[in-house]
Write a protein that holds these residues in place. Structure first.
Motif, mmCIF file in Angstrom:
data_model
loop_
_atom_site.group_PDB
_atom_site.id
_atom_site.type_symbol
_atom_site.label_atom_id
_atom_site.label_comp_id
_atom_site.label_asym_id
_atom_site.label_seq_id
_atom_site.Cartn_x
_atom_site.Cartn_y
_atom_site.Cartn_z
ATOM 1 N N PRO A 450 0.803 -1.224 0.000
ATOM 2 C CA PRO A 450 0.000 0.000 0.000
ATOM 3 C C PRO A 450 0.837 1.277 0.000
ATOM 4 O O PRO A 450 0.456 2.266 -0.621
ATOM 5 C CB PRO A 450 -0.828 -0.128 1.285
ATOM 6 N N VAL A 451 1.990 1.253 0.697
ATOM 7 C CA VAL A 451 2.853 2.438 0.713
ATOM 8 C C VAL A 451 3.389 2.714 -0.686
ATOM 9 O O VAL A 451 3.394 3.857 -1.163
ATOM 10 C CB VAL A 451 4.012 2.249 1.714
ATOM 11 N N VAL A 452 3.835 1.662 -1.354
ATOM 12 C CA VAL A 452 4.343 1.819 -2.726
ATOM 13 C C VAL A 452 3.228 2.289 -3.657
ATOM 14 O O VAL A 452 3.437 3.132 -4.525
ATOM 15 C CB VAL A 452 4.954 0.494 -3.216
ATOM 16 N N ASP A 453 2.024 1.763 -3.445
ATOM 17 C CA ASP A 453 0.892 2.178 -4.284
ATOM 18 C C ASP A 453 0.594 3.671 -4.123
ATOM 19 O O ASP A 453 0.238 4.349 -5.093
ATOM 20 C CB ASP A 453 -0.355 1.366 -3.929
ATOM 21 N N ALA A 467 5.214 9.703 0.909
ATOM 22 C CA ALA A 467 5.435 8.349 0.399
ATOM 23 C C ALA A 467 6.869 8.168 -0.084
ATOM 24 O O ALA A 467 7.468 7.107 0.126
ATOM 25 C CB ALA A 467 4.448 8.052 -0.729
ATOM 26 N N VAL A 468 7.420 9.170 -0.728
ATOM 27 C CA VAL A 468 8.811 9.081 -1.187
ATOM 28 C C VAL A 468 9.735 8.854 0.003
ATOM 29 O O VAL A 468 10.658 8.027 -0.056
ATOM 30 C CB VAL A 468 9.202 10.363 -1.954
ATOM 31 N N ILE A 474 12.259 2.155 3.183
ATOM 32 C CA ILE A 474 12.013 0.742 2.898
ATOM 33 C C ILE A 474 13.107 0.177 2.004
ATOM 34 O O ILE A 474 13.599 -0.949 2.198
ATOM 35 C CB ILE A 474 10.626 0.572 2.243
ATOM 36 N N LEU A 475 13.541 0.964 1.031
ATOM 37 C CA LEU A 475 14.524 0.483 0.059
ATOM 38 C C LEU A 475 15.925 0.359 0.648
ATOM 39 O O LEU A 475 16.823 -0.178 -0.009
ATOM 40 C CB LEU A 475 14.563 1.419 -1.155
ATOM 41 N N ARG A 476 16.115 0.833 1.863
ATOM 42 C CA ARG A 476 17.411 0.630 2.508
ATOM 43 C C ARG A 476 17.631 -0.842 2.873
ATOM 44 O O ARG A 476 18.761 -1.253 3.120
ATOM 45 C CB ARG A 476 17.513 1.490 3.769
ATOM 46 N N VAL A 477 16.546 -1.594 2.931
ATOM 47 C CA VAL A 477 16.654 -3.045 3.140
ATOM 48 C C VAL A 477 16.895 -3.680 1.774
ATOM 49 O O VAL A 477 16.023 -3.677 0.906
ATOM 50 C CB VAL A 477 15.376 -3.607 3.795
ATOM 51 N N GLU A 478 18.081 -4.214 1.573
ATOM 52 C CA GLU A 478 18.522 -4.605 0.233
ATOM 53 C C GLU A 478 17.624 -5.654 -0.407
ATOM 54 O O GLU A 478 17.332 -5.582 -1.605
ATOM 55 C CB GLU A 478 19.969 -5.112 0.286
ATOM 56 N N ILE A 480 14.506 -6.119 -0.013
ATOM 57 C CA ILE A 480 13.276 -5.492 -0.475
ATOM 58 C C ILE A 480 13.552 -4.693 -1.734
ATOM 59 O O ILE A 480 12.765 -4.693 -2.688
ATOM 60 C CB ILE A 480 12.684 -4.600 0.632
ATOM 61 N N ALA A 481 14.679 -3.983 -1.768
ATOM 62 C CA ALA A 481 15.037 -3.211 -2.955
ATOM 63 C C ALA A 481 15.126 -4.104 -4.185
ATOM 64 O O ALA A 481 14.756 -3.703 -5.290
ATOM 65 C CB ALA A 481 16.362 -2.490 -2.731
ATOM 66 N N GLN A 482 15.577 -5.340 -4.002
ATOM 67 C CA GLN A 482 15.666 -6.265 -5.131
ATOM 68 C C GLN A 482 14.286 -6.579 -5.687
ATOM 69 O O GLN A 482 14.095 -6.653 -6.896
ATOM 70 C CB GLN A 482 16.373 -7.555 -4.696
ATOM 71 N N GLU A 483 13.324 -6.778 -4.796
ATOM 72 C CA GLU A 483 11.973 -7.082 -5.271
ATOM 73 C C GLU A 483 11.318 -5.856 -5.897
ATOM 74 O O GLU A 483 10.634 -5.946 -6.911
ATOM 75 C CB GLU A 483 11.129 -7.613 -4.121
ATOM 76 N N VAL A 484 11.535 -4.684 -5.289
ATOM 77 C CA VAL A 484 10.945 -3.456 -5.828
ATOM 78 C C VAL A 484 11.518 -3.149 -7.205
ATOM 79 O O VAL A 484 10.848 -2.600 -8.070
ATOM 80 C CB VAL A 484 11.174 -2.282 -4.859
ATOM 81 N N ALA A 485 12.764 -3.520 -7.414
ATOM 82 C CA ALA A 485 13.409 -3.247 -8.693
ATOM 83 C C ALA A 485 12.669 -3.887 -9.858
ATOM 84 O O ALA A 485 12.731 -3.416 -10.990
ATOM 85 C CB ALA A 485 14.856 -3.740 -8.665
#
Length: 533
Positions: A450-453, A467-468, A474-478, A480-485
């Motif tokens: 929901p935050v990303v949305d 949100a940014v 959130i993206l500081r957790v590597e 998670i950053a891989q999945e968001v990518a």
């Protein structure tokens, strides 16, 4: 015939017909007729003006100038008795309630004066203070109508200030007649956005009276006066520390927290005033959370009154945006205090090495730090936490639902509620806490997607800014950053924020993009998108 007309109970469509056919004639009688004819005409117009459309027709017929002239007439030579001033005041209140534009309706032949002119409002204020209760009530209702619209409220506020009438209006809160007290409360609430500091200073001696009204059990239900009184208190500047201290010493917060709990239990019979009463009480309680750092007794009261669990319960009240908004804002303030209130245990022995494993848009697994963490220690704040004692959202009480209920607000149609909920959740991933663990808590509550949305939807600039910031954390957790990518819409939203946001948002978006740019299979896609015009 006019006298007979005033005695008839007319349907609204008939009022319109009568106003169209004889409105001009009735106005001429008010201007030039004898006292019996004028009295009969005023009573007929009182009936006709109670309908919005027929009231506007009477205004077009020219009713306003002679009506105001008779109201302001003084002395024996005016030959206009007080009983007719009451009728005239009722008509004027009806006319104002019609929603007509009084700025364009002149009161004199030269067209210089209107009902909103400073000297005319001064005359209304003077008449209110020098007449009987019936006329006072109707003229207060006139000012309530004029201040209900932002287009005209400022004119009345300026006249109140220039005439020094603030104290006089506040004194009506002590009036013997309930109707006068209610109209006074409505007026003061309408002008509070424009003169909140002045009202807060002047209300000091009357706060106990307002609290007596609010706490009165009455017949077991909620009264209009109670809703208006707490609404006024809720609209006063929340950062006014002097007012907060006065309310605290008078026991206001204890009274309101008890009444809120009774409302939630159904111990108070509900009616149409229950919602505004609840909204007002939540707004007043919120002001205490804004001052937690001012005095330790505020924190102690918040613990004793279980404010955090109460706000967690209130944040899920559907259909009451103000209640959800201020409850979420209060939870943010409370949560910011958790790191100062948590009890830190002795440091555990070094934990074995290991990575952070997380299913970013689902439920994260435990971290390696869990193995060395004493039982009962909060993963976010590193100490012994609870919702009631340290206001910890991660140890969310209420069945562990604090974070879940805030996450549920992220889908709210009101962007202000969404922003407030997001701000409260952001306290779990900010500075001074174990932000990676806070991200895990959000993941446990299915709150990452929901935050990303919110970032991707870009509903408002304020929401995007918030949100940014959270997404960057959130993206500081590597992992998670891989999945968001893999989600190109996130990168697109961050690039959009980098290009069009304010300087602070651009800086945060740049950091977030760098987190993604470190992922090898995303780097080329990011650079290709960034080069687009």
């Amino acid at each position: 015939m006019v006298e007979y007309l005033g005695e008839l109970a007319l349907a609204n469509d008939v009022k319109v017909v009568v106003a169209e056919q004889v409105g001009t004639l009735l106005v001429s009688i008010i201007k030039t007729g004898g006292l019996p004819a004028r009295e009969a005409t005023l009573k007929a117009m009182r009936e006709m003006s109670s309908n919005e459309l027929s009231a506007k027709i009477l205004l077009q017929a020219g009713i306003l100038p002679p009506l105001v002239k008779d109201l302001f007439s003084v002395g024996a030579s005016s030959h206009f008795p007080m009983r007719l001033k009451e009728v005239s005041a009722t008509i004027l209140a009806n006319l104002v309630a019609s929603g007509a534009s009084f700025r364009s309706i002149p009161l004199d032949d030269a067209g210089r004066q209107t009902l909103l002119s400073e000297d005319v409002v001064h005359s209304l204020l003077h008449l209110i203070s020098n007449t009987g209760p019936a006329v006072e009530c109707k003229l207060l209702n006139v000012l309530v109508g004029l201040t209900s619209s932002p287009d005209t409220a400022q004119d009345v506020v300026s006249a109140i200030k220039s005439s020094g009438a603030t104290i006089s209006l506040i004194q009506f809160l002590e009036a013997a007649h309930r109707e006068i007290r209610v109209e006074s409360l409505k007026l003061l609430r309408n002008v509070s956005p424009y003169m909140g500091a002045e009202l807060a200073d002047a209300l000091g001696g009357h706060l106990s009276s307002l609290l007596r009204v609010i706490s009165d059990a009455g017949g077991g239900g909620v009264t209009e006066e109670q809703a208006a009184a707490v609404g006024l208190l809720g609209d006063l500047p929340e950062r006014d520390s002097k007012l907060t201290r006065q309310l605290f010493e008078l026991g206001a917060f204890g009274t309101l927290s008890t009444k809120l709990a009774e409302l939630r239990r159904g111990a108070i019979r509900g009616n149409r005033y229950t919602t505004p009463l609840t909204e007002g009480m939540v707004k007043v309680m919120y002001r205490l959370t804004c001052m937690l750092q001012e005095a330790p007794e505020y924190v102690e009261f918040a613990r004793e009154a279980a404010l955090a669990p109460l706000f967690v319960e209130l944040v899920q009240v559907n259909g009451q945006d103000a209640v959800q908004l201020y409850s979420a804002m209060a939870l943010e303030k409370l949560s910011l205090e958790t790191r100062n209130l948590t009890v830190i245990p002795d440091p555990p022995p070094p934990a074995p090495s290991g990575g952070f494993l997380c299913a970013c848009f689902g439920v994260p697994s435990s971290t390696a730090a869990d193995a060395g963490r004493p039982v009962g220690v909060c993963r976010v704040h590193g100490g012994f936490c609870s919702l009631r004692e340290s206001f910890c959202l991660a140890e969310g009480g209420a069945g562990g639902k604090a974070v879940e209920r805030l996450v549920a607000c992220l889908d709210h149609l009101n962007p202000e509620v969404v922003e407030a909920a997001l701000a409260a959740l952001a306290t779990l991933v900010g500075d001074g806490v174990e932000a990676a663990e806070g991200v895990g808590v959000l993941g446990d509550a299915d709150g990452l997607r929901p935050v990303v949305d919110i970032l991707v939807e870009n509903r408002t600039e304020a929401l995007r800014r918030r949100a940014v910031w959270v997404v960057e954390r959130i993206l500081r957790v590597e992992d998670i950053a891989q999945e968001v990518a893999a989600d190109q819409t996130v990168a697109s939203a961050l690039v959009e924020a980098y290009r069009n946001g304010d300087p602070r948002t651009r800086h945060t978006a740049e950091r977030a993009l760098r987190h993604l740019d470190r992922i090898p299979n995303f780097s080329s896609a990011f650079h290709a998108q960034a080069r687009r015009p």
